[in-house]
Design a protein around this motif. Structure first.
Motif, PDB file in Angstrom:
ATOM      1  N   PRO A 265     -32.329  47.034  38.874  1.00  0.00           N
ATOM      2  CA  PRO A 265     -33.325  47.588  37.960  1.00  0.00           C
ATOM      3  C   PRO A 265     -34.179  46.447  37.405  1.00  0.00           C
ATOM      4  CG  PRO A 265     -31.090  48.268  37.331  1.00  0.00           C
ATOM      5  CD  PRO A 265     -30.952  47.254  38.424  1.00  0.00           C
ATOM      6  N   ALA A 266     -35.410  46.752  36.987  1.00  0.00           N
ATOM      7  CA  ALA A 266     -36.362  45.706  36.593  1.00  0.00           C
ATOM      8  C   ALA A 266     -35.804  44.765  35.526  1.00  0.00           C
ATOM      9  CB  ALA A 266     -37.670  46.341  36.122  1.00  0.00           C
ATOM     10  N   ASP A 267     -35.118  45.306  34.502  1.00  0.00           N
ATOM     11  CA  ASP A 267     -34.636  44.433  33.421  1.00  0.00           C
ATOM     12  C   ASP A 267     -33.590  43.442  33.934  1.00  0.00           C
ATOM     13  OD1 ASP A 267     -32.922  46.579  33.841  1.00  0.00           O
ATOM     14  OD2 ASP A 267     -32.249  46.652  31.747  1.00  0.00           O
ATOM     15  N   GLU A 268     -32.731  43.895  34.851  1.00  0.00           N
ATOM     16  CA  GLU A 268     -31.727  42.973  35.406  1.00  0.00           C
ATOM     17  C   GLU A 268     -32.385  41.931  36.309  1.00  0.00           C
ATOM     18  OE1 GLU A 268     -28.140  44.703  37.108  1.00  0.00           O
ATOM     19  OE2 GLU A 268     -28.363  46.396  35.732  1.00  0.00           O
ATOM     20  N   PHE A 269     -33.431  42.374  37.020  1.00  0.00           N
ATOM     21  CA  PHE A 269     -34.131  41.425  37.879  1.00  0.00           C
ATOM     22  C   PHE A 269     -34.792  40.340  37.035  1.00  0.00           C
ATOM     23  CE2 PHE A 269     -37.180  39.535  40.664  1.00  0.00           C
ATOM     24  CZ  PHE A 269     -36.618  39.620  41.925  1.00  0.00           C
ATOM     25  N   THR A 270     -35.341  40.734  35.891  1.00  0.00           N
ATOM     26  CA  THR A 270     -35.966  39.764  34.982  1.00  0.00           C
ATOM     27  C   THR A 270     -34.960  38.695  34.576  1.00  0.00           C
ATOM     28  OG1 THR A 270     -37.413  41.500  34.130  1.00  0.00           O
ATOM     29  CG2 THR A 270     -37.230  39.502  32.802  1.00  0.00           C
ATOM     30  N   LYS A 271     -33.748  39.136  34.244  1.00  0.00           N
ATOM     31  CA  LYS A 271     -32.707  38.178  33.843  1.00  0.00           C
ATOM     32  C   LYS A 271     -32.373  37.221  34.979  1.00  0.00           C
ATOM     33  CE  LYS A 271     -30.430  41.340  30.676  1.00  0.00           C
ATOM     34  NZ  LYS A 271     -29.481  42.448  30.839  1.00  0.00           N
ATOM     35  N   LEU A 272     -32.205  37.784  36.185  1.00  0.00           N
ATOM     36  CA  LEU A 272     -31.879  36.960  37.351  1.00  0.00           C
ATOM     37  C   LEU A 272     -32.979  35.933  37.603  1.00  0.00           C
ATOM     38  CD1 LEU A 272     -30.073  36.474  39.924  1.00  0.00           C
ATOM     39  CD2 LEU A 272     -31.577  38.091  41.092  1.00  0.00           C
ATOM     40  N   THR A 276     -32.555  31.863  37.478  1.00  0.00           N
ATOM     41  CA  THR A 276     -32.752  31.005  38.649  1.00  0.00           C
ATOM     42  C   THR A 276     -33.923  30.060  38.430  1.00  0.00           C
ATOM     43  OG1 THR A 276     -34.057  32.743  39.696  1.00  0.00           O
ATOM     44  CG2 THR A 276     -31.765  32.587  40.349  1.00  0.00           C
ATOM     45  N   GLN A 277     -34.945  30.506  37.685  1.00  0.00           N
ATOM     46  CA  GLN A 277     -36.082  29.638  37.391  1.00  0.00           C
ATOM     47  C   GLN A 277     -35.663  28.452  36.535  1.00  0.00           C
ATOM     48  OE1 GLN A 277     -38.494  29.862  39.674  1.00  0.00           O
ATOM     49  NE2 GLN A 277     -39.788  29.287  37.959  1.00  0.00           N
ATOM     50  N   SER A 278     -34.844  28.713  35.500  1.00  0.00           N
ATOM     51  CA  SER A 278     -34.451  27.604  34.631  1.00  0.00           C
ATOM     52  C   SER A 278     -33.545  26.632  35.383  1.00  0.00           C
ATOM     53  CB  SER A 278     -33.777  28.121  33.356  1.00  0.00           C
ATOM     54  OG  SER A 278     -32.595  28.802  33.672  1.00  0.00           O
ATOM     55  N   VAL A 279     -32.738  27.141  36.308  1.00  0.00           N
ATOM     56  CA  VAL A 279     -31.898  26.264  37.132  1.00  0.00           C
ATOM     57  C   VAL A 279     -32.764  25.376  38.017  1.00  0.00           C
ATOM     58  CG1 VAL A 279     -30.234  26.199  39.043  1.00  0.00           C
ATOM     59  CG2 VAL A 279     -29.871  27.757  37.133  1.00  0.00           C
TER      60      VAL A 279
END
Ligand code: C2E
Ligand code: MG
Ligand code: MG
Ligand code: MG
Length: 283
Positions: A265-272, A276-279
């Motif tokens: 779902p979009a909200d979970e994708f945002t978290k992922l 991954t971006q901050s990593v």
């Protein structure tokens, strides 16, 4: 006796027809309701660079929210949507929503690409290019960040029209891919004429490729074909580390599958994506 048999068959056929017709009426009404009540929802599955593991973008996959059944999967309603023509408003909604969402995710990741599936029925709709343009204008998404997926059979059924449609889309700057590649009947001599950026290797080959030689040979052939035609190749349905390693060895470019992530779902994708971006920024 023969006569009786024929009559029975005929009756059976009639009742089958009625059942089909009644089921169709019921299901198309349910679909109509889902559209009117805004119960369409998109899940997003990451598409990942096979070497770096970086998320490049996502494929948008439609579901219907149902109070009794929970989420209804596309396999259960896309065929009816196609038969009733409801795939047209549904497809327009998918384009608009996917572009809106991708534009939002670009604030987390530059150049994020969203891929949208096109039904063969949409390809017969003269308004399709306008629907695509409207979705891009409304969302302000750059055309390079929208990818449209064509199935192999949709292309081969209608080579001349599809070629014209694809050229129009490429002139706009969109990215184009062939979905479920290897399951249809592509003519390789035609393939080189299509302005396609990416081949999506069908998951059936990927899932069986380590069990037998045939599927591995097909996967290898598709990757080589992609290289020869300067197309990206993405393996669909990657579920195991072993499959990933094998695909890396073939120089397949990208992967998509449960191993990295299910459609979210979009909200979970945002978290992922944020995670991954901050990593990758730290690295
Ligand atoms: P597809 O475009 O080939 O999408 C890939 C399907 O494979 C998705 O099923 C996805 O959830 C599933 N999948 C991804 N990774 C794995 C894996 O590792 N293992 C396995 N077993 N499956 C995996 P989904 O979401 O049920 O969609 C099924 C099909 O419905 C899609 O196949 C596409 O043809 C159609 N579809 C979905 N959304 C749309 C849409 O918005 N418009 C149209 N026209 N068709 C759509
Ligand atoms: Mg697809
Ligand atoms: Mg596919
Ligand atoms: Mg498929």
């Amino acid at each position: 006796a023969k006569k009786a048999l024929e009559t029975n068959c005929y009756r059976f056929y009639r009742s089958e027809m009625n059942m089909h017709a009644r089921a169709m009426v019921k299901m198309s009404a349910a679909l109509r309701n889902a559209i009117d009540e805004n119960r369409l929802v998109l899940h997003y599955q990451p598409q990942v660079n096979i070497d770096s593991g970086q998320i490049i973008g996502a494929e948008a996959l439609i579901r219907i929210k149902d109070s009794k059944q929970g989420l209804i999967s596309p396999a259960d309603f896309i065929p009816i949507a196609e038969e009733t023509g409801l795939i047209i408003p549904m497809g327009e909604w998918v384009l608009k929503e996917a572009c809106r969402q991708a534009k939002q995710w670009q604030t987390i990741q530059n150049g994020f690409v969203v891929a949208v599936n096109l039904s063969p029925v949409q390809l017969h709709q003269p308004d399709l290019p306008h629907a695509v343009t409207r979705a891009l204008q409304q969302s302000q998404l750059a055309p390079e960040c929208l990818e449209l997926e064509f199935t192999e059979s949709a292309i081969m059924n209608n080579v001349e029209d599809i070629l014209r449609i694809m050229r129009g889309f490429k002139a706009t700057g969109l990215q184009l891919s062939i979905d479920d590649f290897g399951t249809g009947y592509s003519s390789l001599s035609y393939l080189k004429h299509f302005p396609v950026d990416k081949l999506k290797i069908d998951q059936s080959f990927v899932q069986n490729m380590l069990e037998g030689d045939n599927d591995a040979a097909i996967v290898r052939a598709i990757v080589s074909l992609g290289q020869a035609l300067s197309m990206t190749t993405i393996a669909e349905g990657v579920e195991t580390e072993e499959q990933l390693i094998y695909l890396r060895g073939l120089a397949c470019t990208e992967m998509q599958g449960y191993l990295f992530s299910r459609p979210l779902p979009a909200d979970e994708f945002t978290k992922l994506l944020s995670k991954t971006q901050s990593v990758s920024k730290q690295a």
